[in-house]
Write a protein that holds these residues in place. Structure first.
Motif, PDB file in Angstrom:
ATOM      1  N   PHE A  26       0.889  -1.179   0.106  1.00  0.00           N
ATOM      2  CA  PHE A  26      -0.006   0.121  -0.079  1.00  0.00           C
ATOM      3  C   PHE A  26       0.868   1.317  -0.100  1.00  0.00           C
ATOM      4  CE2 PHE A  26      -2.347   3.425   2.589  1.00  0.00           C
ATOM      5  CZ  PHE A  26      -3.188   3.662   1.565  1.00  0.00           C
ATOM      6  N   LEU A  27       0.661   2.133  -0.845  1.00  0.00           N
ATOM      7  CA  LEU A  27       1.171   3.497  -1.006  1.00  0.00           C
ATOM      8  C   LEU A  27       0.361   4.503  -0.187  1.00  0.00           C
ATOM      9  CD1 LEU A  27       2.421   3.606  -4.568  1.00  0.00           C
ATOM     10  CD2 LEU A  27       3.767   3.333  -2.647  1.00  0.00           C
ATOM     11  N   SER A  28       1.143   5.230   0.727  1.00  0.00           N
ATOM     12  CA  SER A  28       0.177   6.082   1.520  1.00  0.00           C
ATOM     13  C   SER A  28       0.353   7.369   0.790  1.00  0.00           C
ATOM     14  CB  SER A  28       1.270   6.693   2.718  1.00  0.00           C
ATOM     15  OG  SER A  28       2.273   7.330   2.331  1.00  0.00           O
ATOM     16  N   TRP A  29      -0.574   8.236   0.992  1.00  0.00           N
ATOM     17  CA  TRP A  29      -0.764   9.564   0.106  1.00  0.00           C
ATOM     18  C   TRP A  29       0.390  10.233   0.026  1.00  0.00           C
ATOM     19  CZ3 TRP A  29      -4.307   9.594  -3.485  1.00  0.00           C
ATOM     20  CH2 TRP A  29      -5.304   8.967  -3.265  1.00  0.00           C
ATOM     21  N   GLU A  30       1.114  10.229   1.233  1.00  0.00           N
ATOM     22  CA  GLU A  30       2.437  10.937   1.301  1.00  0.00           C
ATOM     23  C   GLU A  30       3.500  10.519   0.057  1.00  0.00           C
ATOM     24  OE1 GLU A  30       5.974  12.325   4.117  1.00  0.00           O
ATOM     25  OE2 GLU A  30       4.208  11.304   4.938  1.00  0.00           O
ATOM     26  N   GLN A  31       3.444   9.086   0.090  1.00  0.00           N
ATOM     27  CA  GLN A  31       4.335   8.503  -0.915  1.00  0.00           C
ATOM     28  C   GLN A  31       4.124   8.848  -2.225  1.00  0.00           C
ATOM     29  OE1 GLN A  31       4.070   4.625   0.903  1.00  0.00           O
ATOM     30  NE2 GLN A  31       6.346   4.326   0.946  1.00  0.00           N
ATOM     31  N   ARG A  32       2.621   8.660  -2.413  1.00  0.00           N
ATOM     32  CA  ARG A  32       2.061   8.932  -3.957  1.00  0.00           C
ATOM     33  C   ARG A  32       2.412  10.330  -4.252  1.00  0.00           C
ATOM     34  NH1 ARG A  32      -3.290   5.537  -4.621  1.00  0.00           N
ATOM     35  NH2 ARG A  32      -2.840   4.011  -3.349  1.00  0.00           N
ATOM     36  N   LEU A  33       2.203  11.356  -3.346  1.00  0.00           N
ATOM     37  CA  LEU A  33       2.711  12.585  -3.559  1.00  0.00           C
ATOM     38  C   LEU A  33       4.035  12.880  -4.016  1.00  0.00           C
ATOM     39  CD1 LEU A  33       1.845  15.651  -3.955  1.00  0.00           C
ATOM     40  CD2 LEU A  33       2.242  16.075  -1.528  1.00  0.00           C
TER      41      LEU A  33
END
Length: 82
Positions: A26-33
């Motif tokens: 799972f990619l966190s929203w911080e990682q995605r950003l």
């Protein structure tokens, strides 16, 4: 012609967004950003900042063409050279 890519330990961003592989996480929203910002910087460099008179336009940007290294830093791939 041969194209050699550096090994990317975390696969593609599509693997993690769409859970296509068994080793996806799972990619966190911080990682995605951070990945999005890195891709944007890479495209900006290709389109304007290569330091040469020619520019490179990547015409096929998609999640499966964004490779992720062991530190989750994105690398743009598949330039479609013929």
């Amino acid at each position: 012609m041969i194209i050699v890519y550096e090994y990317m330990a975390n696969g593609t961003s599509a693997d993690h967004i769409y859970k296509k592989s068994g080793n996806s996480c799972f990619l966190s929203w911080e990682q995605r950003l951070k990945i999005c910002i890195g891709v944007g910087r890479g495209l900006e460099y290709l389109h304007t900042g290569t330091g040469i008179n020619e520019i490179v336009i990547h015409r096929d940007v998609k999640s499966s063409n964004i490779l992720l290294d062991e530190n989750w830093e994105p690398r743009i791939s598949d330039f479609g050279f013929v």
